[in-house]
Design an enzyme around this catalytic site. Sequence first.
Site, short mmCIF file in Angstrom:
data_model
loop_
_atom_site.label_atom_id
_atom_site.label_comp_id
_atom_site.label_asym_id
_atom_site.label_seq_id
_atom_site.Cartn_x
_atom_site.Cartn_y
_atom_site.Cartn_z
N GLY A 224 3.69 71.75 14.59
CA GLY A 224 3.90 72.99 15.32
C GLY A 224 4.70 73.99 14.50
CB SER B 130 11.73 65.21 8.83
OG SER B 130 12.33 64.61 7.68
CB SER C 295 14.02 72.46 7.20
OG SER C 295 14.58 72.31 8.47
N GLY D 111 13.94 76.27 3.34
CA GLY D 111 13.52 75.68 4.59
C GLY D 111 14.11 76.41 5.78
N GLY E 24 13.88 76.17 10.44
CA GLY E 24 13.42 75.34 11.55
C GLY E 24 14.53 74.52 12.16
CD GLU E 25 16.08 69.94 10.59
OE1 GLU E 25 16.55 68.90 11.10
OE2 GLU E 25 15.79 70.04 9.39
#
Lengths: 166, 771
Positions: B487, B526, B528, B722, B724-725
Amino acid sequence: MSESAMMVRTTVNGEPVAVEAEVSETLAAYLRDRLRLTGLKVSCGLQICGACTVLLDDRAVSACTVLAVEADGASVRTVEGLADQQQLSALQRAFVKRGALQCGFCTPGFLMAATELLERVEEPDEATIRRWLSGNICRCTGYRSIVEAIQEAASERSGKRHANER
Amino acid sequence: MSVSVSRRYIGQPVPRVDAPAKVTGSAQYVGDLEVPGVEHAALVRSSIAHGRIRAISADSAMAAPGVTRVITAADLSAVVSTNRFGPVVRDCPLLAEDVVRYEGEPIVVVLGRTAAAAQRAANLIDVEYDDLTVVRDVDDAVSSDAPRLHRDAAAGEFGAGASGWDPTRNIAGQYHDRRGDPAGAMAGADRVFEHTYRVPTIHHYAIENHVALAIPDGDAMTLHAANQYPFLMVRLIADLLDIPESSVRVVVPFVGGAFGSKEYASILPLTAAVARLVGRPVRMEYSIEESFRTLVRHAAVMTYRTATTLEGDIVARQVELRFDGGAYADQSPRVVRQAGYRSPGPYRIPNLQVDAYAYYTNKVPAGAYRGFGASQPIYACESHTDEIASELGLDPVEFRMRHLLNLRDDFSVGDLPLDCDLPEALRVAAEELRRPTPHPVGDVRLRGVGFAVGVKNTASGHLPSSAIIRLHGDGSATVLSSSVEIGQGTITMLTQVAAEALALDPSRVRVSTPDTALTPFDQRTSSSRSTVHMGLAVQRAAEDAVRQTVDAAARVLDCRAGDLRLEAGRIVGGDRVLTVRDVVADPRSGFGGEIIGVGHFVPDSPRAPTAFGLRAGYWEGSVGAAEVAVDSETGQIELLRYVTVADAGTVINPLTAHGQEEGGAVMGMGHVLFEECVFEEGIFMNPSIVDYRVPSIADVPRALTSHLLERGDGPGPFGSKGLGESSIITVAPAIANAVAAATGVRVRELPLSPWTVWRSLRDTKDGRGAD
């Protein structure tokens, strides 16, 4: 036909369908497993999350808690029926353009609930959109892009309506 | 070789390449696959939190209609090399043998021709137990009277992280760091501040529940899995079934959300073992209640002590983290190491002590969760920072500015210097919230603003990412990559990187999803890491394909390669134009059919001389800022505005990047306002979406903005990093700080439910809401 099965006659995305179902079978299982319409997803199984939303006689229902036999004599619309041939609906196009989806698992449910909204409310304001969609959970997007996509589809449709009325 | 560097596609809001499939319902997830003759597995799970299995009565189940097999751990021993797995320590059985260690632990598998038949039969199975004392939480776990939940265990695939494993103290993992003389500095300090914060267990709640389909073919095994690390599963399953890795194929289609819940093995080893035992395809799909009972995020008790001068300069910090790891170690040893490493916060701290532990308890195992041990300590650190500022009478933003590390400062000497501009991010956030949201007439709720700053390192170690690009005769390209589309938009990002590097329209680039029989190795999707690691591999594969194509064209045209370039799938130079097919069809090219480019990215110098031990490739950093209104009569919190500012390097796709930032922010709102897994005596009280509330569309503030700072200085393709986190790790403290600012009362636990806030106001004489 087994003792516990019934013939279910419906119209699914405009096409007549006559396929039997077990009496305890959910509409979700019927659509996904028998008719192979796997767009709707089963997640909570408790009509809370909305991932299995379909339109039954134009009303949004959670297919996981509706029995397949309840659809006998009714029309069913799923996400697979939104596009007209290869043409995505205004709502689908708006979702794509606005990035109103990420993992996509909740997306068919949102599209069906939003389709019902746009068929029932001419130009929904943001509060109406949020209230109407509060039965659909998304864990990825944070919802803002979904609201914008619905607003965009609504304006496009009312823009067209006004154009047609001239 | 020359390739256009005009950046046609990088930085563009290219619509997601998987969006058409997802909005038409044609996108395939594991649960949508149909396999003829598949049998469905249902699980019998432990109804107690800790006990010895005395007897299993399965006769009525075996005779039930539609049931093909009833399987216990003893049955599996015929086909598996070990009944134990685990990424760091192999402490987790596929099926419980003699002892159950958490309520919900799988004990028996029932196979049926339909899922309903299997489940009905599973409900007929009775398990009798002899109860054992339940280790309810970290307080129980540390007590000398508490039962020890584990004894011996072999090392798992990441066994190098097992050094802190100490089952004699119920410790699944630990981390320690010392810098300077923290005890001495504390003893001599003008002011010392100490606070303890608690966060509960929470659950990922991806909308797609765990699901796997295992299809045996002689000795070989194909698994269709919703999993973030297909190649680790290849190794794990090959090891488990004692077959070559070449006989294991793991296919991952679209995944309906993961957030770490699908990062390690969960449902896969058991599904594969059962399929191997019966020699027929097996499907295992969890209900949402079962997914709750599979993996959670660590609850934590966190104590921070900070010493300052009278003027408020930080001289020392001591941190103690106690993470609740649940019944099996899973990723806890790695999570607690990361948590400990990040816990001091991105501040100049001359004297530091960190002691972090993950404990075994009789509850659902805790493991990877978006942030991987960052959110909990950042919540504590940033709440603590505000409390110190408040007690010193200092503005919380200015207090942070005084101590925040700058761009290129050392977070920990020997690691990559910080590549985030946190002061700038804080300035942007503060500016956004400078003017308060107007009060409507009659609105007497308490108002407050809060900020939080946090960083996490992305340190992926030495494992590589590889990509293959196949340039077809018509100049279009297929990219083979094992990054999982959960996603976050990885497939779209890789499409853009490949398109840019090949000078090819994105509509003519197709990126695969993982199929380990065909796509080359990637480590986990994972932390990112995919934009940098797989992005670079794809970029290098593209450059390799371009170079080969241009060299081949030069041979065909009998000219210099430097005079040619690849453009929109054709080779051009001067007035000459060749298609790729022209090139590969010509015997002088040395090729036939297609051109295959290969790219690898291996982090150089993966180790660092820090307590953590691995070097960051880059840092993810964010500032979160919240404006809240609190109703002192009801304790209800309304989020009026939320701002997140992240350091992004170069944004490959603003549509997906902002989507990830906003999504992470809203997910974080759930943690601070609603989400809590409630356990009583080890019994999970609310493993369902009815009693576990996640944010709905009505909960999200209208004013939700994400900012992405770009300096083009990331190590990834085109200067990217990265994401996303980043946004999720600062939400809880930003909101908690805003609530404390509004009410004048500090609550040191989450979630900030209306009851908790209301009670805190009533209990405190100083609270502005008190009567």
